[in-house]
Design an enzyme around this catalytic site. Structure first.
Site, PDB file in Angstrom:
ATOM      1  N   ARG A 166       0.831  -1.217   0.000  1.00  0.00           N
ATOM      2  CA  ARG A 166       0.000   0.000   0.000  1.00  0.00           C
ATOM      3  C   ARG A 166       0.867   1.271   0.000  1.00  0.00           C
ATOM      4  O   ARG A 166       0.501   2.281   0.605  1.00  0.00           O
ATOM      5  CB  ARG A 166      -0.895   0.052   1.251  1.00  0.00           C
ATOM      6  N   SER A 236     -10.840  -0.675   3.468  1.00  0.00           N
ATOM      7  CA  SER A 236     -10.063  -0.831   4.708  1.00  0.00           C
ATOM      8  C   SER A 236      -9.689   0.547   5.237  1.00  0.00           C
ATOM      9  O   SER A 236      -9.040   1.315   4.528  1.00  0.00           O
ATOM     10  CB  SER A 236      -8.760  -1.584   4.431  1.00  0.00           C
ATOM     11  N   GLU A 332      -5.228   3.851   6.615  1.00  0.00           N
ATOM     12  CA  GLU A 332      -4.911   3.877   5.190  1.00  0.00           C
ATOM     13  C   GLU A 332      -5.606   5.074   4.543  1.00  0.00           C
ATOM     14  O   GLU A 332      -5.185   5.581   3.504  1.00  0.00           O
ATOM     15  CB  GLU A 332      -5.414   2.573   4.548  1.00  0.00           C
TER      16      GLU A 332
HETATM   17  N1  EPU Z   1     -10.668 -11.551  10.262  1.00  0.00           N
HETATM   18  C1  EPU Z   1     -11.248 -11.622  11.501  1.00  0.00           C
HETATM   19  N2  EPU Z   1     -12.520 -11.121  11.640  1.00  0.00           N
HETATM   20  C2  EPU Z   1     -13.205 -10.626  10.589  1.00  0.00           C
HETATM   21  C3  EPU Z   1     -12.607 -10.564   9.318  1.00  0.00           C
HETATM   22  C4  EPU Z   1     -11.304 -11.027   9.176  1.00  0.00           C
HETATM   23  O1  EPU Z   1     -10.663 -12.089  12.471  1.00  0.00           O
HETATM   24  O2  EPU Z   1     -14.336 -10.218  10.784  1.00  0.00           O
HETATM   25  C5  EPU Z   1      -9.307 -12.062  10.121  1.00  0.00           C
HETATM   26  C6  EPU Z   1      -9.323 -13.475   9.561  1.00  0.00           C
HETATM   27  O3  EPU Z   1      -8.436 -14.242  10.326  1.00  0.00           O
HETATM   28  C7  EPU Z   1      -8.781 -13.349   8.159  1.00  0.00           C
HETATM   29  C8  EPU Z   1      -7.888 -12.130   8.311  1.00  0.00           C
HETATM   30  O4  EPU Z   1      -8.559 -11.276   9.235  1.00  0.00           O
HETATM   31  O5  EPU Z   1      -8.078 -14.467   7.770  1.00  0.00           O
HETATM   32  C9  EPU Z   1      -7.655 -11.384   7.026  1.00  0.00           C
HETATM   33  O6  EPU Z   1      -8.889 -11.023   6.442  1.00  0.00           O
HETATM   34  P1  EPU Z   1      -9.043 -10.871   4.872  1.00  0.00           P
HETATM   35  O7  EPU Z   1      -8.441 -12.021   4.179  1.00  0.00           O
HETATM   36  O8  EPU Z   1     -10.447 -10.505   4.587  1.00  0.00           O
HETATM   37  O9  EPU Z   1      -8.082  -9.672   4.469  1.00  0.00           O
HETATM   38  P2  EPU Z   1      -7.798  -8.312   5.180  1.00  0.00           P
HETATM   39  O10 EPU Z   1      -6.443  -8.298   5.760  1.00  0.00           O
HETATM   40  O11 EPU Z   1      -8.907  -8.030   6.110  1.00  0.00           O
HETATM   41  C10 EPU Z   1      -6.832  -7.232   2.961  1.00  0.00           C
HETATM   42  C11 EPU Z   1      -6.921  -5.889   2.278  1.00  0.00           C
HETATM   43  C12 EPU Z   1      -8.259  -5.775   1.530  1.00  0.00           C
HETATM   44  C13 EPU Z   1      -8.319  -6.899   0.506  1.00  0.00           C
HETATM   45  C14 EPU Z   1      -8.193  -8.254   1.254  1.00  0.00           C
HETATM   46  C15 EPU Z   1      -8.141  -9.426   0.313  1.00  0.00           C
HETATM   47  C16 EPU Z   1      -5.623  -4.348   3.606  1.00  0.00           C
HETATM   48  C17 EPU Z   1      -5.635  -3.188   4.546  1.00  0.00           C
HETATM   49  N3  EPU Z   1      -6.806  -4.819   3.248  1.00  0.00           N
HETATM   50  O12 EPU Z   1      -7.883  -7.266   3.934  1.00  0.00           O
HETATM   51  O13 EPU Z   1      -8.267  -4.528   0.848  1.00  0.00           O
HETATM   52  O14 EPU Z   1      -9.541  -6.856  -0.216  1.00  0.00           O
HETATM   53  O15 EPU Z   1      -6.960  -8.267   2.009  1.00  0.00           O
HETATM   54  O16 EPU Z   1      -6.898  -9.506  -0.306  1.00  0.00           O
HETATM   55  O17 EPU Z   1      -4.541  -4.784   3.203  1.00  0.00           O
HETATM   56  C18 EPU Z   1      -9.006  -2.263   0.865  1.00  0.00           C
HETATM   57  O18 EPU Z   1      -7.831  -1.921   0.763  1.00  0.00           O
HETATM   58  O19 EPU Z   1      -9.925  -1.411   0.918  1.00  0.00           O
HETATM   59  C19 EPU Z   1      -9.337  -3.676   0.987  1.00  0.00           C
HETATM   60  C20 EPU Z   1     -10.571  -4.070   1.220  1.00  0.00           C
END
Ligand code: EPU
Length: 338
Positions: A166, A236, A332
């Site tokens: 990012r 995010s 972010e």
């Molecule tokens: N999780 C929880 N509770 C929840 C949701 C998630 O504990 O309610 C935990 C789970 O363990 C899960 C982990 O968080 O495995 C990661 O969640 P997820 O795979 O959904 O990815 P993220 O880290 O939450 C990032 C990006 C998203 C992108 C997704 C998919 C960032 C800040 N965000 O989210 O980007 O869509 O990966 O690759 O890096 C954005 O930038 O606006 C965005 C949505």
């Protein structure tokens, strides 16, 4: 096309949080020479300048007393064709997802995992957007910018853009005087699915098409992320924090189910969503600002929230994650005060 100049212009449709604020001036250009004209006019207005994309990463904390600039450059050109790749040059004002869809339709692959991300081509190169196992910098070959200070056009090769999670050189305060005009992407004409992200890895790679990936990604996004047209948000709100290996190890021994991902040497990326969830924030609200119930990384405008209300909630989340895990979450989203 002529330069579009509006006074006391409502920005509600230009920020995905849906903040109902005004800009003293809104200027939209459709070509490089129009941008030069806009900048020369702006130098006489003696007011701050803010360049926006689709406003998907901004939080307006009141009216903007200055000039908001927006690109409507929508050119799309194939600059080179090789045996297995093309070089596509896209104008900064093209809607990101329309661009992804067009590329797939043309048989140009590599961006399908980035389907459905709100924003525009210009911001893709500034934010280094990433999702579902792909970061856009893997596909960027060069970025064409206008240097506001010198008035000169400049081309940055991808390896000069300091891309990271990012992050890019264009986010640094000393590089804010560059405005992206166009981005050149190296795309493949041979489809090779990227299925490294856990939910996508369940797909059968046999006879898979880029549209299959696109549809799966769109449905994953729809199931987790709120539609800004219904519930204002900026995706995010926080970045996933990157911490030293030693810190990650001590957290892993205290919280064995904490997700941890590899990062650059000596560092580990943690899940902000997981930590916010464990602090009990999911679905909670402060005033009209809320933590989204299905993805706690996302802060939402429950209706008529002010920017300050969203920031107060963000700070409360940051404080509680720091208190529990000793990890500092960085937003972010950029808060704009003026
Ligand atoms: N999780 C929880 N509770 C929840 C949701 C998630 O504990 O309610 C935990 C789970 O363990 C899960 C982990 O968080 O495995 C990661 O969640 P997820 O795979 O959904 O990815 P993220 O880290 O939450 C990032 C990006 C998203 C992108 C997704 C998919 C960032 C800040 N965000 O989210 O980007 O869509 O990966 O690759 O890096 C954005 O930038 O606006 C965005 C949505």
């Amino acid at each position: 096309m002529a330069l579009r100049i509006e006074n006391n212009y409502p920005l509600k449709a230009h920020n995905s949080f849906g903040m109902d604020v005004l800009a003293d001036r809104f200027v939209e250009y459709s070509a490089e020479d129009e941008l030069r004209e806009a900048l020369s006019l702006a130098s006489g207005w003696n007011a701050p300048l803010l360049h926006i994309g689709a406003g998907c990463n901004l939080l307006f904390c009141g009216d903007y007393h200055g000039t908001v600039l927006h690109s409507a450059i929508k050119s799309f050109d194939v600059l080179e064709r090789n045996d297995d790749s093309v070089l596509v040059r896209a104008g900064s004002g093209i809607d990101w997802d329309e661009f992804v869809q067009k590329c797939i339709g043309e048989g140009f692959f590599g961006l399908e995992n980035l389907s459905g991300i709100p924003g525009e081509v210009g911001s893709s190169a500034v934010q280094n957007i990433g999702a579902y196992g792909v970061e856009v910098c893997e596909r960027i070959e060069r970025v064409e910018v206008l240097d506001v200070e010198s008035g000169q056009k400049r081309v940055f090769a991808a390896d000069e853009c300091a891309y990271g999670y990012r992050d890019s050189i264009f986010k640094r305060p000393d590089h804010k005087h560059y405005i992206v005009l166009a981005v050149c992407y190296r795309l493949s004409t041979v489809f090779e699915p990227v299925l490294t992200y856990a939910p996508l890895s369940l797909m059968n790679p046999e006879s898979l098409t880029a549209n299959d990936i696109r549809n799966e990604v769109l449905s994953l996004r729809n199931s987790k992320l709120p539609d800004p047209a219904v519930l204002g948000n900026a995706g995010s709100f926080f970045m996933n924090p990157v911490v030293a290996v030693s810190k990650a190890r001590s957290l892993a021994s205290e919280y064995p189910d904490m997700p941890q991902y590899p990062a650059t040497d000596g560092f580990v990326k943690l899940s902000a969503a997981w930590m916010i969830d464990r602090c009990g924030w999911k679905g909670r609200s402060m005033g009209q600002a809320g933590v989204y119930e299905r993805q706690p990384l996302v802060l939402v405008n429950l209706g008529g929230a002010s920017g300050e209300e969203v920031l107060a909630l963000a700070h409360a989340v940051i404080d509680s994650v720091y208190e529990k895990f000793g990890v500092y979450l960085r937003p972010e989203v950029n808060a704009i005060h003026s």
